[in-house]
Motif scaffolding. Structure first.
Motif, mmCIF file in Angstrom:
data_model
loop_
_atom_site.group_PDB
_atom_site.id
_atom_site.type_symbol
_atom_site.label_atom_id
_atom_site.label_comp_id
_atom_site.label_asym_id
_atom_site.label_seq_id
_atom_site.Cartn_x
_atom_site.Cartn_y
_atom_site.Cartn_z
ATOM 1 N N ASP A 72 0.802 -1.226 0.000
ATOM 2 C CA ASP A 72 0.000 0.000 0.000
ATOM 3 C C ASP A 72 0.836 1.278 0.000
ATOM 4 O OD1 ASP A 72 -2.284 -1.490 -0.052
ATOM 5 O OD2 ASP A 72 -2.721 -1.305 2.088
ATOM 6 N N ASN A 73 1.927 1.295 0.737
ATOM 7 C CA ASN A 73 2.726 2.516 0.869
ATOM 8 C C ASN A 73 3.871 2.607 -0.141
ATOM 9 O OD1 ASN A 73 1.208 3.481 3.047
ATOM 10 N ND2 ASN A 73 2.407 2.265 4.505
ATOM 11 N N HIS A 74 3.945 1.638 -1.022
ATOM 12 C CA HIS A 74 5.042 1.624 -2.001
ATOM 13 C C HIS A 74 4.481 1.223 -3.352
ATOM 14 C CE1 HIS A 74 6.916 0.958 1.976
ATOM 15 N NE2 HIS A 74 7.857 1.763 1.499
ATOM 16 N N GLN A 75 3.945 2.198 -4.060
ATOM 17 C CA GLN A 75 3.285 1.965 -5.335
ATOM 18 C C GLN A 75 3.851 2.895 -6.406
ATOM 19 O OE1 GLN A 75 -0.931 2.474 -4.507
ATOM 20 N NE2 GLN A 75 -1.093 0.401 -3.668
ATOM 21 N N PRO A 76 4.995 2.541 -6.974
ATOM 22 C CA PRO A 76 5.603 3.392 -8.010
ATOM 23 C C PRO A 76 4.654 3.572 -9.191
ATOM 24 C CG PRO A 76 7.146 1.711 -7.267
ATOM 25 C CD PRO A 76 5.821 1.357 -6.680
ATOM 26 N N LYS A 77 4.629 4.775 -9.709
ATOM 27 C CA LYS A 77 3.721 5.096 -10.807
ATOM 28 C C LYS A 77 4.499 5.607 -12.016
ATOM 29 C CE LYS A 77 -0.223 6.173 -7.807
ATOM 30 N NZ LYS A 77 0.431 5.717 -6.575
ATOM 31 N N LEU A 78 3.938 5.382 -13.200
ATOM 32 C CA LEU A 78 4.516 5.944 -14.411
ATOM 33 C C LEU A 78 4.527 7.457 -14.302
ATOM 34 C CD1 LEU A 78 2.865 3.765 -17.227
ATOM 35 C CD2 LEU A 78 5.056 3.413 -16.071
ATOM 36 N N HIS A 79 5.557 8.090 -14.827
ATOM 37 C CA HIS A 79 5.806 9.538 -14.771
ATOM 38 C C HIS A 79 6.336 9.981 -13.408
ATOM 39 C CE1 HIS A 79 3.640 9.696 -18.545
ATOM 40 N NE2 HIS A 79 2.522 9.301 -17.968
ATOM 41 N N GLY A 80 6.500 9.037 -12.479
ATOM 42 C CA GLY A 80 6.881 9.402 -11.115
ATOM 43 C C GLY A 80 8.363 9.437 -10.846
ATOM 44 N N GLY A 81 9.190 9.214 -11.864
ATOM 45 C CA GLY A 81 10.628 9.271 -11.683
ATOM 46 C C GLY A 81 11.228 7.932 -11.296
ATOM 47 N N LEU A 82 12.549 7.918 -11.153
ATOM 48 C CA LEU A 82 13.259 6.695 -10.805
ATOM 49 C C LEU A 82 12.802 6.136 -9.457
ATOM 50 C CD1 LEU A 82 16.850 7.539 -12.063
ATOM 51 C CD2 LEU A 82 15.493 5.558 -12.765
ATOM 52 N N VAL A 83 12.800 4.830 -9.356
ATOM 53 C CA VAL A 83 12.345 4.118 -8.163
ATOM 54 C C VAL A 83 13.559 3.597 -7.402
ATOM 55 C CG1 VAL A 83 10.974 2.194 -7.288
ATOM 56 C CG2 VAL A 83 10.248 3.413 -9.372
ATOM 57 N N ILE A 84 13.659 3.959 -6.119
ATOM 58 C CA ILE A 84 14.701 3.391 -5.264
ATOM 59 C C ILE A 84 14.157 2.092 -4.678
ATOM 60 C CG2 ILE A 84 16.170 3.735 -3.246
ATOM 61 C CD1 ILE A 84 15.959 6.734 -3.678
ATOM 62 N N LYS A 85 14.880 1.005 -4.881
ATOM 63 C CA LYS A 85 14.419 -0.313 -4.460
ATOM 64 C C LYS A 85 15.061 -0.697 -3.121
ATOM 65 C CE LYS A 85 14.406 -1.761 -9.324
ATOM 66 N NZ LYS A 85 14.879 -2.784 -10.287
ATOM 67 N N HIS A 145 18.076 18.848 -8.148
ATOM 68 C CA HIS A 145 17.701 19.088 -9.544
ATOM 69 C C HIS A 145 16.194 19.019 -9.762
ATOM 70 C CE1 HIS A 145 21.763 19.153 -11.360
ATOM 71 N NE2 HIS A 145 22.068 18.451 -10.287
ATOM 72 N N ASN A 146 15.448 19.016 -8.655
ATOM 73 C CA ASN A 146 13.989 19.007 -8.734
ATOM 74 C C ASN A 146 13.464 17.833 -9.558
ATOM 75 O OD1 ASN A 146 11.453 20.084 -8.047
ATOM 76 N ND2 ASN A 146 11.323 21.247 -9.957
ATOM 77 N N LEU A 147 14.050 16.670 -9.331
ATOM 78 C CA LEU A 147 13.650 15.453 -10.033
ATOM 79 C C LEU A 147 12.811 14.569 -9.118
ATOM 80 C CD1 LEU A 147 17.072 14.602 -11.725
ATOM 81 C CD2 LEU A 147 14.994 15.358 -12.903
ATOM 82 N N PRO A 148 11.742 13.988 -9.610
ATOM 83 C CA PRO A 148 10.924 13.104 -8.774
ATOM 84 C C PRO A 148 11.637 11.788 -8.512
ATOM 85 C CG PRO A 148 10.127 13.048 -11.029
ATOM 86 C CD PRO A 148 11.207 14.094 -10.990
ATOM 87 N N VAL A 149 11.341 11.201 -7.378
ATOM 88 C CA VAL A 149 11.915 9.908 -7.022
ATOM 89 C C VAL A 149 10.878 9.139 -6.216
ATOM 90 C CG1 VAL A 149 13.008 10.659 -4.857
ATOM 91 C CG2 VAL A 149 14.007 8.781 -6.180
ATOM 92 N N GLN A 150 10.876 7.814 -6.342
ATOM 93 C CA GLN A 150 9.893 6.973 -5.670
ATOM 94 C C GLN A 150 10.591 5.843 -4.922
ATOM 95 O OE1 GLN A 150 6.267 6.386 -8.403
ATOM 96 N NE2 GLN A 150 7.908 6.617 -9.914
ATOM 97 N N ASP A 151 9.838 5.129 -4.092
ATOM 98 C CA ASP A 151 10.381 4.011 -3.324
ATOM 99 C C ASP A 151 9.569 2.749 -3.592
ATOM 100 O OD1 ASP A 151 12.546 5.125 -1.376
ATOM 101 O OD2 ASP A 151 10.885 6.546 -1.190
ATOM 102 N N PHE A 152 10.254 1.609 -3.540
ATOM 103 C CA PHE A 152 9.573 0.330 -3.741
ATOM 104 C C PHE A 152 10.065 -0.699 -2.731
ATOM 105 C CE2 PHE A 152 9.657 -3.978 -5.586
ATOM 106 C CZ PHE A 152 8.290 -4.186 -5.746
#
Length: 542
Positions: free
Chosen positions: A427-440, A464-471
């Motif tokens: 639930d708390n780790h749902q990477p999405k398209l357009h959301g930037g690189l995913v840290i695993k 650099h104001n780049l999006p990043v996500q977690d998985f």
């Protein structure tokens, strides 16, 4: 064109040039050479210079490129992005010739964990590399040549639903169901026995092209809609060899047996014959391959070939926001890291203040565990670090210090949230398209990320104001892995595992977002440009 679309368009070009790992490395070589990188050989001594750029290949399926900072001294760190060039596919067996039920099929073995049901009913071709015998004045030599047949020549047909009633869904037996159909015996038999070739839509054809073979033909009324051979020459791009196709097709028929069901060859039923004792591959297939590279079939000594989808990679979707393609895992990350290195070292001043070595390492065989001479489990990358360090200073202890100053980004595509299977993500780790690189992340070290390495990667994104996500994978599901833990444990280099989000991973046709290609490229480029300065501010193990 927007910058993001431009990078994505360049990726599509890279994908379309790279049906196999061999082709991906070849395309990478071309881009590196155009950017001023010099090729060095692992078989020879290296002569290196601070401020210069180099690359080498291993098995022509792994490539390592590096740029040495002008302020580099032995013992300084290496700033590395690692990815892989291979993808799940169907590779031709050492003996690929199969004849069943009057069909010429091609024996293949499943490479990696592919979604094999997606390979059915696709227009397939063949690509890879071949070892070619070449006669010269000084004697015989052997060359490695890449090959790719451009047009569809094979297909794996699905079993009709009417013949599959009462079964519990479509289940693929990789041994018996995944054989591509190349041709039928009846067609080859008709040609060899009567001199007629393939049907043609042209009313009065004068030539018939089959692959790169061109036949002169004349129209005949004896058999409607067929061409009759007038000349048995075979025309290649660089010349003509006589004696084909009638003689060769007679050979094909003699190898594969007559058309009639139940007829026998050497006392065996034709439907039971899978290979001839003296022929490992269909002559028709060898003819097509030979025509493609401009040699004689007998000059093909060996090969590593695979089935490939002929549908090109494209930017698509109603809003042109997606990339539809095969091999996004992991050529997308290979391209983004390679292009980031090239652009981060393109100007005269780009290495002026660099104290380390910027490097990209693209490995083969990740999909099958990396345990090969050219996989991430090999000493390929460590050998490179050692040779670079020792060239500037011979004390082996300097390498140990350099490793502790180094940093590795393991870049491999990530699983985006699927709208039709949302329960497959935590639930708390749902990477999405357009959301930037995913840290695993994985507590059991299936990924090599820790708090220090994730902080460094995230800090670059913030600047650099780049999006990043977690998985994090669900606790009730197994977790995949990457080259990250392999390289981290094999070298001792700090590592973070990341990847761009995608859908349909390991399908013959995958998808990702245009925006994430741009985010990945920019993030990797910023890493090369700024890591040295950022790392100097981090204090650990003191």
């Amino acid at each position: 064109m927007a910058k993001g679309s431009s990078v994505a368009a360049d990726l599509v070009e890279f994908l379309n040039a790279s049906p196999t790992a061999f082709h991906a490395v070849d395309e990478a070589k071309k881009r590196l050479r155009s950017a001023g990188y010099e090729q060095v050989s692992e078989r020879e001594d290296w002569s290196l210079e601070a401020g210069k750029k180099y690359f080498f290949t291993r098995n022509h399926s792994t490539i390592v490129a590096f740029a040495i900072g002008k302020k580099y001294v032995a013992g300084n760190g290496f700033h590395i992005i690692g990815a892989h060039t291979d993808s799940p596919c169907l590779k031709l067996k050492p003996v690929s010739k199969v004849l069943k039920g009057g069909y010429l099929e091609v024996g293949v073995q499943a490479y990696g964990g592919g979604l094999w049901h997606t390979w059915f009913d696709r227009d397939l071709t063949i690509a890879g590399r071949m070892i070619i015998r070449e006669g010269k004045d000084s004697g015989v030599s052997y060359s490695h040549q890449l090959v790719r047949i451009g047009e569809p020549i094979m297909r794996i047909p699905t079993l009709a639903i009417h013949l599959d009633r009462g079964t519990d869904g479509f289940k693929v037996n990789t041994q018996s169901h995944l054989l591509p159909v190349l041709a039928t015996s009846v067609k080859l038999y008709r040609v060899a026995q009567h001199g007629y070739f393939l049907p043609t839509s042209s009313l009065n054809p004068t030539q018939l092209k089959f692959g790169k073979c061109v036949f002169n033909v004349e129209w005949t009324k004896e058999v409607p809609h067929y061409c009759k051979m007038l000349h048995v020459g075979r025309k290649y791009p660089h010349g003509t060899y006589d004696g084909f196709p009638v003689a060769e097709l007679n050979k094909v028929v003699s190898e594969n047996g007559p058309v009639e069901s139940g007829s026998s060859v050497d006392g065996k039923n034709a439907n039971e014959i899978s290979t001839a004792d003296n022929q490992k591959h269909h002559s028709l297939l060898l003819q097509l391959l030979a025509a493609e590279v401009g040699c004689k079939p007998d000059d093909i000594c060996d090969f590593e070939l695979q089935a490939c989808d002929t549908q090109p990679s494209i930017i698509a979707g109603a809003a042109k926001e997606f990339i539809f393609s095969g091999r996004l895992d992991n050529l997308c990350m290979s391209f983004c890291s390679l292009q980031a290195l090239i652009d981060a070292t393109s100007s005269e001043s780009s290495l002026e203040d660099e104290t380390g070595v910027r490097m990209v390492a693209l490995f083969d065989h990740e999909e099958v565990g990396s345990n090969s001479a050219q996989g991430a489990g090999s000493p390929a990358m460590l050998d490179a670090l050692s040779r670079i360090t020792s060239f500037f200073f011979s004390d082996v202890k300097v390498l140990e210090k350099a490793i502790q100053k180094s940093f590795l980004i393991s870049a491999d595509m990530a699983h985006a949230l699927h709208p039709n299977y949302m329960d497959k993500h935590e639930d708390n780790h749902q990477p999405k398209l357009h959301g930037g690189l995913v840290i695993k992340h994985n507590a059991n070290q299936r990924y090599a990320t820790n708090s220090i390495t994730s902080f460094i990667f995230r800090e670059i994104a913030i600047k650099h104001n780049l999006p990043v996500q977690d998985f994090v994978v669900r606790n009730d599901m197994p977790c995949g892995s990457t080259i990250g833990p392999i390289l981290a444990s094999g070298t001792g280099i700090r590592t973070v595992d990341v990847g761009a989000p995608q859908l349909s991973m390991h399908s013959i046709r995958e998808m990702c977002a245009v925006d994430d290609v741009k985010h990945s490229y920019e993030h990797f480029k910023a890493f090369f440009q700024e890591f040295s300065h950022l790392d100097s501010k981090i204090v650990v193990d003191i």
